[in-house]
Design a protein around this motif. Structure first.
Motif: not given
Length: 271
Positions: A203-212, A42-49
């Motif tokens: 190099k293997k990390i996807p881009r998590f652009n949650e606003s795109e 999910g969106d990392i901003h929503d992570a509660k733990d």
């Protein structure tokens, strides 16, 4: 006041001051992965733990103790003021948010009514004069920052230096400031400086652009949105960002920095 906007891995391998619209979703996921060996679903901003965040009451003690003793490597990430405020306009003003609604409820109707802004219709997908509307939004952003009218400034378009400064003012010190524009190089320097439970291969990390995908696509090159007056407004709002993080005020088309960031200068001027 403490350390608002600060995230820290549970292993306390690294401390990060979040700056909105500066790769924060990707950085948060890298930190989460470095501790747990998997990304947050999910969106990392929503992570509660799974990660310490200042917004969590139980995280404030560990973050405060760590930062004041400078026990871990601390960093933040900054972005060119021209592209950052453009991105805020398309995402937050023109776009439909994750909850299926407009950002901040009555904000967009207020802008349409008071500043004559268009946003591409109800779904943000229709044609409109992006340049004219963006320049009117800039007037609004300046009004919020200078006079706090018709509302307080929003975290997505208030100056990066303001976000960065709270960490310093309350006793923190940065070891690294990463440019969004050369993200992999800067983030690699951070990773090279810390020990994490799980190795991270950038190099293997996807881009998590949650606003795109929230809003309309930008139809013109960056420089087309900024005439002489808009450049003046941007400088009025973001003067310290240009100076401290070494961005090119003279050329909105050049998103890359033009000199190295001086960490001592940043701490002296923002402390």
């Amino acid at each position: 006041m403490g350390f608002p906007g600060v995230w820290m891995t549970e292993s306390e391998s690294v401390v990060y001051r979040v700056v909105p619209k500066c790769a924060c979703s990707t950085i948060g996921q890298i930190m989460y992965y470095s501790d747990h060996g998997e990304f947050f679903d999910g969106d990392i901003h929503d992570a509660k733990d799974g990660m310490h965040k200042w917004a969590r009451d139980d995280s404030q003690g560990p973050i405060t103790r760590n930062v004041l003793a400078h026990r871990s490597y601390a960093f933040t990430c900054v972005r060119n003021p021209y592209t950052r405020i453009l991105s805020s306009f398309f995402d937050k003003i023109c776009g439909i948010q994750r909850n299926g609604r407009r950002y901040r409820g009555n904000l967009v109707p207020t802008l349409i009514y008071k500043y004559g802004i268009e946003v591409g219709g109800d779904d943000g997908k229709q044609e409109f004069d992006q340049i004219q509307s963006f320049r009117r939004f800039l007037l609004f952003a300046r009004d919020t920052i200078r006079w706090r009218r018709p509302m307080d400034p929003d975290i997505h378009w208030s100056a990066v230096s303001g976000h960065v400064s709270t960490f310093i003012a309350n006793g923190g010190r940065y070891d690294e400031i990463v440019w969004t524009e050369s993200f992999n190089e800067g983030m690699q320097r951070v990773l090279n400086s810390i020990e994490t439970p799980h190795a991270v291969d950038l190099k293997k990390i996807p881009r998590f652009n949650e606003s795109e995908g929230h809003g309309p696509k930008r139809a013109h090159p960056v420089e087309d949105y900024f005439d002489d007056l808009s450049m003046h407004l941007v400088y009025e709002i973001f003067k310290r960002d240009f100076q401290l993080f070494k961005y090119d005020f003279e050329n909105p088309g050049n998103k890359m920095p033009i000199a190295e960031i001086d960490l001592d200068e940043v701490h002296a001027k923002l402390g």
